[in-house]
Motif scaffolding. Structure first.
Motif, short mmCIF file in Angstrom:
data_model
loop_
_atom_site.label_atom_id
_atom_site.label_comp_id
_atom_site.label_asym_id
_atom_site.label_seq_id
_atom_site.Cartn_x
_atom_site.Cartn_y
_atom_site.Cartn_z
N UNK A 1 52.69 52.83 36.97
CA UNK A 1 52.65 52.33 38.35
C UNK A 1 53.71 51.29 38.63
N UNK A 2 54.18 50.61 37.59
CA UNK A 2 55.32 49.70 37.77
C UNK A 2 56.54 50.48 38.22
N UNK B 1 42.18 47.16 37.90
CA UNK B 1 42.98 45.99 37.58
C UNK B 1 44.33 46.38 36.97
N UNK B 2 44.36 47.50 36.25
CA UNK B 2 45.65 47.96 35.70
C UNK B 2 46.59 48.38 36.83
N UNK B 3 46.04 48.90 37.93
CA UNK B 3 46.87 49.19 39.11
C UNK B 3 47.43 47.89 39.69
N UNK B 4 46.59 46.83 39.71
CA UNK B 4 47.03 45.54 40.25
C UNK B 4 48.22 45.01 39.47
N UNK B 5 48.13 45.08 38.13
CA UNK B 5 49.24 44.61 37.30
C UNK B 5 50.48 45.49 37.49
N UNK B 6 50.27 46.80 37.65
CA UNK B 6 51.39 47.71 37.91
C UNK B 6 52.08 47.36 39.21
N UNK C 1 46.75 50.30 29.69
CA UNK C 1 48.07 49.68 29.45
C UNK C 1 49.19 50.63 29.89
N UNK C 2 49.10 51.90 29.52
CA UNK C 2 50.13 52.85 29.92
C UNK C 2 50.08 53.14 31.42
#
Length: 498
Positions: A306-307, A445-450, A300-301
């Motif tokens: 990455x955002x 996948x967390x990179x994808x959301x970022x 999550x963090x």
């Protein structure tokens, strides 16, 4: 398994994987450097003549899916193929994808524009699927070279990360220059050849990996290398991947928009359910469950970081073009050159961080993983505070010094080094053995959301009358504080893993 003491350096397998990943990133970033400018280039120059919003939309979907397919590739590696076969399959599939892009850019070869576009989209789809088989599994093998309590492990991922950035640094100069100056097809051809070099290198250096990354059950049977049937599998899966993308494209082109919307939702829900079920089945006992919980919290963090970080390719790029004084002694610095600050800083600083973690570990001062993440967030907050000042000066009608962007890029790179390679290492340490590649896919996948947030955050904030850079400053600051407050609990949940 390498059991050498920390003073004995790193196993040879690390450097085999380093160069494999370097060539794969050369291939990927070479293609990425060309993607939007090729799509928007005029038809007369061999491009597709798309408008800016349409080309960015294609780019956004592509980069998001590139980070999501590793979940699928991770499952195949864990359950059926093993990491080695998956890497070979992924590399060959990606090379085919690059050559398909090159073919679509040859105007005389493909005929009419629609045929070229369809072939181009097929190439992108093949690249996305190939990346899914390659990306999570090479990181998993890096982790498997070391015991979980080996202080060299974080340093190994930092060295591996340097390989990523050498490839990212070289590819715009080679593939990008060939594509822009010689002809679009030659840029994609260079990217495809780079991927083939990576596959051949991995094949040639396979013995340095000993018995790591082989299909499930091989180690228990005493098998230490791929068998003839495994090489047949590599060929069959490579062909099947390409055929699958053809099938998906055929169905997509012959169905309605309503069907597309339904399919996206069905796939999204099915994907989330698949991940949840895989984690549930592959995790046993309180120790494994609490470690999985730590991965999910830190993922999550990771999205938050990455955002912010991925503003580099969007708003930072526009800032460099529109608000930065790029004239130095009569020479105008090309806007795209600012993109090379990050890989240059990575290559320069990564070895220092690799040494730093080992030195701190020897003195029992090496920060735990959640604290390293918090430090990355605080450095990111400082970077966006500086970027806010630069934006304020630009809003007042000034062209600002390029050093503002240089400082911001370097600070974000330092934050990246405290978070990204450490995150890869953390996933391999904390994941239950049966689902290591699945959890690496979740991490991707967390990179994808970022990346998705990075592209949409400015538009979202405009609705609420928030400025982008101050918002990210406070978001990262709050995330850093939250991580520090959570770190005692997260450390406890890691059950002895540093």
């Amino acid at each position: 398994m390498d059991t050498a003491k920390p003073t004995q350096g790193h196993p040879k397998g690390l450097y085999s994987l380093f160069f494999t990943e370097m060539w794969e990133r050369f291939s990927y970033y070479g293609m990425r450097a060309l993607l939007t400018i090729f799509l928007t280039a005029e038809l007369a120059t061999g491009g597709f003549g798309l408008d800016r919003s349409e080309s960015l939309s294609i780019y956004g979907v592509f980069t998001a899916l590139v980070y999501l397919t590793p979940i699928l590739g991770g499952w195949f590696a864990d359950k059926i193929l093993g990491q080695r076969k998956s890497i070979l399959i992924g590399g060959l599939v990606m090379a085919i994808g690059q050559f398909m892009l090159a073919a679509s850019a040859f105007v005389d070869l493909m005929g009419d524009l629609e045929t070229r576009k369809n072939f181009f989209y097929l190439g992108l789809g093949v690249l996305i699927l190939g990346n899914g088989f390659f990306k999570p599994n090479i990181s998993t093998i890096v982790g498997d070279l070391y015991d979980n309590d080996d202080p060299r492990k974080d340093g190994a991922f930092t060295i591996f990360y340097m390989g990523i950035n050498i490839g990212a640094f070289l590819s715009p100069f080679v593939a990008g220059t060939l594509g822009e100056k010689v002809g679009w097809p030659y840029g994609y051809l260079a990217a495809g050849i780079g991927m083939l070099i990576g596959v051949l290198w991995f094949y040639g250096k396979r013995n340095t990996l000993e018995d790591i990354g082989l299909p499930p059950g091989y180690k228990e049977k005493g098998i230490t290398k791929l068998l003839p049937k495994d090489w047949r599998d590599v060929v069959v899966y490579t062909i099947a991947n390409v055929a699958f993308v053809f099938l998906v494209m055929f169905i997509w082109n012959n169905t309605s928009d309503l069907f597309h919307t339904i399919m996206v939702w069905v796939l999204g829900i099915a994907g989330a359910g698949f991940i949840g079920l895989s984690i549930f089945k592959g995790t046993t006992g309180s120790t494994e469950w609490t470690r999985v919980f730590v991965i999910l919290i830190l993922a999550f963090f990771n999205i938050v970081f990455w955002a912010g970080f991925e503003q580099a390719g969007g708003t930072f790029n526009l800032f460099a073009q529109e608000n930065t004084d790029r004239n130095v002694s009569g020479f105008e610095i090309p806007t795209t050159w600012f993109q090379n600050i990050n890989p240059i800083a990575i290559v320069t600083l990564a070895p220092l961080f690799s040494i730093l973690w080992i030195k701190l570990a020897a003195k029992r001062l090496n920060p735990r993983t959640p604290v390293k993440f918090a430090m990355a967030m605080f450095i990111g907050a400082v970077a966006f505070f500086i970027m806010t000042q630069a934006q304020d000066s630009a809003d007042a009608g000034n062209l600002v010094s390029p050093m503002w962007l240089v400082v911001v890029y370097v600070l974000l790179t330092i934050g990246e080094l405290m978070l990204s390679p450490i995150g890869l290492s953390m996933v391999t340490k904390l994941s239950p053995g049966k689902i290591t590649s699945i959890m690496m896919g979740v991490w991707m996948a967390s990179f994808a959301l970022g990346n998705y947030l990075a592209a949409t955050l400015e538009q979202i904030l405009t609705t609420y009358d928030f400025d982008l850079y101050p918002f990210i400053t406070y978001l990262m600051l709050g995330s850093g504080v939250s991580l520090l407050l959570l770190s005692p609990l997260l450390n406890k949940f890691m059950k002895g893993i540093h």
